[in-house]
Design a protein around this motif. Structure first.
Motif, PDB file in Angstrom:
ATOM      1  N   GLY A   3       0.822  -1.204   0.000  1.00 58.34           N
ATOM      2  CA  GLY A   3       0.000   0.000   0.000  1.00 58.34           C
ATOM      3  C   GLY A   3       0.856   1.254   0.000  1.00 58.34           C
ATOM      4  O   GLY A   3       1.942   1.283  -0.586  1.00 58.34           O
ATOM      5  N   ARG A   4       0.373   2.288   0.665  1.00 55.85           N
ATOM      6  CA  ARG A   4       1.066   3.582   0.721  1.00 55.85           C
ATOM      7  C   ARG A   4       2.446   3.463   1.360  1.00 55.85           C
ATOM      8  O   ARG A   4       2.670   2.594   2.195  1.00 55.85           O
ATOM      9  CB  ARG A   4       0.252   4.577   1.548  1.00 55.85           C
ATOM     10  N   LEU A   5       3.316   4.371   0.976  1.00 59.63           N
ATOM     11  CA  LEU A   5       4.556   4.559   1.734  1.00 59.63           C
ATOM     12  C   LEU A   5       4.166   5.371   2.953  1.00 59.63           C
ATOM     13  O   LEU A   5       3.851   6.563   2.851  1.00 59.63           O
ATOM     14  CB  LEU A   5       5.606   5.306   0.907  1.00 59.63           C
ATOM     15  N   ASN A   6       4.125   4.729   4.114  1.00 60.36           N
ATOM     16  CA  ASN A   6       3.697   5.422   5.329  1.00 60.36           C
ATOM     17  C   ASN A   6       4.714   6.476   5.751  1.00 60.36           C
ATOM     18  O   ASN A   6       4.360   7.594   6.097  1.00 60.36           O
ATOM     19  CB  ASN A   6       3.452   4.398   6.439  1.00 60.36           C
ATOM     20  N   VAL A   8       9.330   7.530   5.639  1.00 59.00           N
ATOM     21  CA  VAL A   8      10.756   7.236   5.530  1.00 59.00           C
ATOM     22  C   VAL A   8      11.362   7.701   6.847  1.00 59.00           C
ATOM     23  O   VAL A   8      11.105   8.834   7.282  1.00 59.00           O
ATOM     24  CB  VAL A   8      11.410   8.024   4.367  1.00 59.00           C
ATOM     25  N   ALA A  28       9.525  22.987   5.857  1.00 58.22           N
ATOM     26  CA  ALA A  28       8.492  21.961   6.037  1.00 58.22           C
ATOM     27  C   ALA A  28       7.764  22.159   7.360  1.00 58.22           C
ATOM     28  O   ALA A  28       8.247  22.862   8.252  1.00 58.22           O
ATOM     29  CB  ALA A  28       9.127  20.575   6.005  1.00 58.22           C
ATOM     30  N   VAL A  46       8.062  15.045  10.001  1.00 57.28           N
ATOM     31  CA  VAL A  46       8.063  16.092   8.979  1.00 57.28           C
ATOM     32  C   VAL A  46       6.890  15.778   8.064  1.00 57.28           C
ATOM     33  O   VAL A  46       6.863  14.718   7.418  1.00 57.28           O
ATOM     34  CB  VAL A  46       9.383  16.082   8.178  1.00 57.28           C
ATOM     35  N   LEU A  48       4.778  15.913   4.912  1.00 56.57           N
ATOM     36  CA  LEU A  48       4.797  16.262   3.495  1.00 56.57           C
ATOM     37  C   LEU A  48       3.373  16.070   2.967  1.00 56.57           C
ATOM     38  O   LEU A  48       2.557  15.405   3.610  1.00 56.57           O
ATOM     39  CB  LEU A  48       5.785  15.371   2.748  1.00 56.57           C
ATOM     40  N   PRO A  49       3.043  16.645   1.817  1.00 57.44           N
ATOM     41  CA  PRO A  49       1.662  16.530   1.343  1.00 57.44           C
ATOM     42  C   PRO A  49       1.209  15.081   1.140  1.00 57.44           C
ATOM     43  O   PRO A  49       0.022  14.787   1.256  1.00 57.44           O
ATOM     44  CB  PRO A  49       1.675  17.285   0.011  1.00 57.44           C
ATOM     45  N   ASN A  50       2.139  14.166   0.823  1.00 57.82           N
ATOM     46  CA  ASN A  50       1.704  12.796   0.495  1.00 57.82           C
ATOM     47  C   ASN A  50       2.205  11.726   1.453  1.00 57.82           C
ATOM     48  O   ASN A  50       1.764  10.584   1.383  1.00 57.82           O
ATOM     49  CB  ASN A  50       2.122  12.431  -0.937  1.00 57.82           C
ATOM     50  N   THR A  51       3.126  12.074   2.330  1.00 48.32           N
ATOM     51  CA  THR A  51       3.651  11.070   3.274  1.00 48.32           C
ATOM     52  C   THR A  51       4.385  11.831   4.368  1.00 48.32           C
ATOM     53  O   THR A  51       4.226  13.049   4.488  1.00 48.32           O
ATOM     54  CB  THR A  51       4.563  10.041   2.558  1.00 48.32           C
ATOM     55  N   ILE A  53       8.209  12.138   6.834  1.00 51.22           N
ATOM     56  CA  ILE A  53       9.565  11.741   7.190  1.00 51.22           C
ATOM     57  C   ILE A  53       9.598  11.673   8.713  1.00 51.22           C
ATOM     58  O   ILE A  53       9.096  12.577   9.383  1.00 51.22           O
ATOM     59  CB  ILE A  53      10.602  12.785   6.703  1.00 51.22           C
ATOM     60  N   VAL A  80      12.305   2.261   5.503  1.00 47.73           N
ATOM     61  CA  VAL A  80      11.068   2.721   4.854  1.00 47.73           C
ATOM     62  C   VAL A  80       9.932   1.880   5.409  1.00 47.73           C
ATOM     63  O   VAL A  80      10.133   0.715   5.765  1.00 47.73           O
ATOM     64  CB  VAL A  80      11.108   2.581   3.307  1.00 47.73           C
ATOM     65  N   TYR A  82       6.099   0.534   4.615  1.00 52.96           N
ATOM     66  CA  TYR A  82       4.999   0.348   3.670  1.00 52.96           C
ATOM     67  C   TYR A  82       3.748  -0.101   4.418  1.00 52.96           C
ATOM     68  O   TYR A  82       3.829  -0.932   5.334  1.00 52.96           O
ATOM     69  CB  TYR A  82       5.346  -0.754   2.660  1.00 52.96           C
TER      70      TYR A  82
ATOM     71  N   LEU B   2       8.890  22.717   1.096  1.00 55.96           N
ATOM     72  CA  LEU B   2       9.050  21.300   0.762  1.00 55.96           C
ATOM     73  C   LEU B   2       7.704  20.710   0.325  1.00 55.96           C
ATOM     74  O   LEU B   2       6.732  20.742   1.072  1.00 55.96           O
ATOM     75  CB  LEU B   2       9.566  20.545   1.986  1.00 55.96           C
ATOM     76  N   GLY B   3       7.678  20.155  -0.885  1.00 55.52           N
ATOM     77  CA  GLY B   3       6.442  19.578  -1.409  1.00 55.52           C
ATOM     78  C   GLY B   3       6.387  18.073  -1.201  1.00 55.52           C
ATOM     79  O   GLY B   3       6.921  17.555  -0.222  1.00 55.52           O
ATOM     80  N   ARG B   4       5.776  17.388  -2.142  1.00 55.59           N
ATOM     81  CA  ARG B   4       5.593  15.934  -2.065  1.00 55.59           C
ATOM     82  C   ARG B   4       6.941  15.206  -2.029  1.00 55.59           C
ATOM     83  O   ARG B   4       7.936  15.689  -2.564  1.00 55.59           O
ATOM     84  CB  ARG B   4       4.827  15.428  -3.301  1.00 55.59           C
ATOM     85  N   LEU B  48       3.486   3.084  -5.862  1.00 60.18           N
ATOM     86  CA  LEU B  48       2.697   2.978  -4.634  1.00 60.18           C
ATOM     87  C   LEU B  48       1.539   3.971  -4.758  1.00 60.18           C
ATOM     88  O   LEU B  48       1.594   4.872  -5.603  1.00 60.18           O
ATOM     89  CB  LEU B  48       3.566   3.301  -3.419  1.00 60.18           C
ATOM     90  N   PRO B  49       0.502   3.824  -3.933  1.00 60.33           N
ATOM     91  CA  PRO B  49      -0.649   4.732  -4.094  1.00 60.33           C
ATOM     92  C   PRO B  49      -0.282   6.211  -3.917  1.00 60.33           C
ATOM     93  O   PRO B  49      -0.944   7.071  -4.495  1.00 60.33           O
ATOM     94  CB  PRO B  49      -1.603   4.278  -2.991  1.00 60.33           C
ATOM     95  N   ASN B  50       0.747   6.524  -3.115  1.00 58.15           N
ATOM     96  CA  ASN B  50       1.029   7.938  -2.822  1.00 58.15           C
ATOM     97  C   ASN B  50       2.380   8.442  -3.307  1.00 58.15           C
ATOM     98  O   ASN B  50       2.645   9.640  -3.278  1.00 58.15           O
ATOM     99  CB  ASN B  50       0.919   8.203  -1.312  1.00 58.15           C
ATOM    100  N   THR B  51       3.252   7.529  -3.756  1.00 56.39           N
ATOM    101  CA  THR B  51       4.567   7.953  -4.232  1.00 56.39           C
ATOM    102  C   THR B  51       5.177   6.789  -4.996  1.00 56.39           C
ATOM    103  O   THR B  51       4.454   5.840  -5.353  1.00 56.39           O
ATOM    104  CB  THR B  51       5.477   8.418  -3.062  1.00 56.39           C
ATOM    105  N   ILE B  77      19.263   2.184   0.453  1.00 53.79           N
ATOM    106  CA  ILE B  77      18.524   3.393   0.068  1.00 53.79           C
ATOM    107  C   ILE B  77      19.541   4.444  -0.361  1.00 53.79           C
ATOM    108  O   ILE B  77      20.447   4.786   0.386  1.00 53.79           O
ATOM    109  CB  ILE B  77      17.653   3.912   1.223  1.00 53.79           C
TER     110      ILE B  77
END
Lengths: 135, 135
Positions: A3-6, A8, A28, A46, A48-51, A53, A80, A82, B2-4, B48-51, B77
């Motif tokens: 699924g999503r990258l929850n 990093v 950020a 931190v 971010l709009p989609n996940t 840090i 990371v 997931y 900082l964006g996505r 992935l669904p978000n990145t 990584i």
């Protein structure tokens, strides 16, 4: 399945300095530090709009981050995470493929209060992978 | 600023094996391999669904991934890529804070055809950071 990258996670030797950098010149949105003694870390998110840090600083002598920072004193990307729908099904499928699950193989409660497992970095291209059951 | 999180890049010694793992037991959607000779890599995108995750295998003797894999033969990584709206403004703000920009400091065209810059890992907690101008 994946699924999503929850998040990093980045191990840092000095959380205050890392926060100043992410909140300052990187611009950020950064959460207040949270001590998680049962995980041996102080964590800052931190956003971010989609996940997110996760900045991890060791907390206590038994912190799992200490050994990492001994090898990499300036810090580095630690893992990371997931999301998966069904962590037991994911575990069994991965074990069947020959991948090793760390610890006793049973999910623990992670930093977000959800079941998590860690997979052996040697089985995933040198990458420590956390799986988190999202729902 | 900082964006996505645009992507996490993982250097792998054997792209075929890594793809088999991500497409197989990890159950992700994986793109066809793409050779990018000007970047010295063959890349596969794990959607992935978000990145996305970029799996990077060295391409050619001058690949920037070769030295990384010499240090970490099972892979690891390699970098994270954050999107920014204005890469020159971001660069100037970061330089003013004392952070070093790699290369000659001018954006290059990245793997997605957009302007990118890399920041010195020593200035970012041991993390190689790529900035990509999103728009």
């Amino acid at each position: 399945m994946l699924g999503r990258l929850n998040h990093v996670a980045i191990a840092v030797p000095d959380l205050k300095a890392a926060v100043a950098q992410y909140a300052g010149p990187l611009g950020a949105t950064v959460s207040a530090p949270q001590q998680l003694p049962e995980h041996g870390v102080t964590v800052v998110f931190v956003e971010l709009p989609n996940t997110k840090i996760e900045l991890l600083e060791p907390l206590g002598a038994d912190s799992p981050i200490n050994a990492f920072l001994e090898r990499s004193p300036s810090g580095g990307i630690h893992h990371v995470c997931y999301e998966v729908d069904d962590i037991l099904a994911a575990r069994d499928r991965l074990k069947q493929s020959g991948a090793r699950v760390l610890g006793n193989g049973e999910p623990k409660t992670g930093a977000h209060g959800k079941p998590v497992l860690f997979l052996h970095p040697k089985d995933f291209n040198g990458t420590l992978v956390e799986l988190e059951q999202a729902n």
